[in-house]
Scaffold this active site. Structure first.
Site, PDB file in Angstrom:
ATOM      1  N   SER A 144       0.834  -1.201   0.000  1.00  0.00           N
ATOM      2  CA  SER A 144       0.000   0.000   0.000  1.00  0.00           C
ATOM      3  C   SER A 144       0.873   1.256   0.000  1.00  0.00           C
ATOM      4  O   SER A 144       1.597   1.496  -0.961  1.00  0.00           O
ATOM      5  CB  SER A 144      -0.969  -0.036   1.183  1.00  0.00           C
ATOM      6  OG  SER A 144      -1.926   0.977   1.095  1.00  0.00           O
ATOM      7  N   HIS A 186      -4.045  -0.545  -4.544  1.00  0.00           N
ATOM      8  CA  HIS A 186      -5.501  -0.741  -4.397  1.00  0.00           C
ATOM      9  C   HIS A 186      -6.164  -0.401  -5.736  1.00  0.00           C
ATOM     10  O   HIS A 186      -7.186   0.287  -5.789  1.00  0.00           O
ATOM     11  CB  HIS A 186      -6.063   0.155  -3.292  1.00  0.00           C
ATOM     12  CG  HIS A 186      -5.448  -0.046  -1.946  1.00  0.00           C
ATOM     13  ND1 HIS A 186      -5.797  -1.089  -1.108  1.00  0.00           N
ATOM     14  CD2 HIS A 186      -4.507   0.669  -1.278  1.00  0.00           C
ATOM     15  CE1 HIS A 186      -5.099  -1.005   0.022  1.00  0.00           C
ATOM     16  NE2 HIS A 186      -4.308   0.049  -0.061  1.00  0.00           N
ATOM     17  N   GLU A 213      -5.271  -5.172  -5.047  1.00  0.00           N
ATOM     18  CA  GLU A 213      -5.144  -5.690  -3.687  1.00  0.00           C
ATOM     19  C   GLU A 213      -4.817  -7.184  -3.707  1.00  0.00           C
ATOM     20  O   GLU A 213      -5.199  -7.906  -4.627  1.00  0.00           O
ATOM     21  CB  GLU A 213      -6.438  -5.432  -2.916  1.00  0.00           C
ATOM     22  CG  GLU A 213      -6.698  -3.946  -2.698  1.00  0.00           C
ATOM     23  CD  GLU A 213      -7.981  -3.671  -1.942  1.00  0.00           C
ATOM     24  OE1 GLU A 213      -8.770  -4.619  -1.722  1.00  0.00           O
ATOM     25  OE2 GLU A 213      -8.199  -2.499  -1.562  1.00  0.00           O
TER      26      GLU A 213
END
Length: 282
Positions: A144, A186, A213
């Protein structure tokens, strides 16, 4: 002489322990198969792995650091330590520096990429992490926010679900771990294709990489990317860009971006960073 089976086992072990940089799109599986986390552990030395967790991107570094420490300890890493940097002065901590000089893997957690860079960019600690990962002395993973910081330039924020435009994306300086890439994470879960296109229009010399993800783009020492996980990795190659109105467009005016190459890669696919071509392992 070794028989064929033993040779195959040795080759597989050498491949599994080869250092790499794992760029993870976030929300990686932490409970079931843990394929991505297991791959990072294997590339860091398996049962001999000495792993440092860097949770400072998070507003709750103790919580997130403890979680990954438990995960890698349960996976039988030899040692797992949290490098809990709360101020920039922590980037000069002699104990942390000693650990980074001796560890086999570093894991950058999610959170806020601006916070991560604000605390660690250009500190002795991060400079050493970057140096050792680029020399292939350790394996490095970022998930992330920890993925977003990989390039020289990074996507620091912005919106999603719109057409490409300059106002859609906020750019900042990253950590230059893999300087030639521009990473978004994401990716399809948050509808970020237009955001990455807008960023690439600003820096067409960089390879745009959008990672879903529970998906990982693993940068290997042979200048290839291997795709792991349950989603896809979108690669935008603008090296042959023939036209964009990006320099003249204002605010939320639509961007024209001509002659891009776009590849969507799934588990088992690879990408050759020298030839700029995708291929499959199967």
């Amino acid at each position: 002489m070794f028989n064929t089976e033993i040779k195959t086992q040795i080759t597989a072990f050498a491949q599994s322990t080869k250092n790499a940089i794992l760029v993870i799109g976030g929300a990686e599986d932490k409970i079931h198969g843990r394929e991505i986390l297991q791959t990072f552990l294997n590339r860091s030395g398996g049962s001999e792995a000495v792993i440092g967790i860097v949770p400072c991107a998070s507003r709750e570094p103790t919580l997130i650091g403890d979680r990954y420490q438990r995960i890698f300890s349960d996976m039988r890493a030899k040692e797992v330590r949290i490098l809990d940097v709360r101020e920039r002065s922590g980037g000069e901590d002699s104990g942390y520096l000693k650990f980074v000089n001796e560890c086999t893997g570093i894991f950058l957690t999610g959170g806020d990429q601006l916070r991560l860079c604000g605390l660690l960019a250009e500190t002795p600690l991060m400079n050493r992490i970057v140096e050792r990962s680029q020399k292939q002395e350790i394996s490095l993973a970022g998930t992330s926010a920890g993925a977003a910081v990989m390039g020289e330039h990074m996507i620091a924020g912005g919106s999603s679900g719109e057409f490409p435009n300059r106002a859609l994306v906020d750019l900042a300086m990253g950590l230059s771990i893999i300087p030639e890439v521009l990473v978004d994470q994401h990716f399809y879960a948050r509808n970020r294709l237009a955001r990455l296109l807008s960023a690439v229009a600003s820096h067409p010399n960089l390879l745009g990489i959008g990672i879903d993800e529970d998906t990982c783009a693993m940068f290997e020492s042979d200048n290839t990317i291997q795709i792991l996980g349950r989603g896809t990795v979108t690669i935008i190659d603008a090296r042959q860009l023939s036209y964009t109105n990006q320099p003249q467009a204002l605010g939320s005016e639509p961007l024209s971006i001509h002659n891009l190459k776009l590849h969507v890669l799934a588990h088992g696919d690879r990408y050759d960073l020298q030839k700029h071509q995708p291929f499959t392992s199967f």
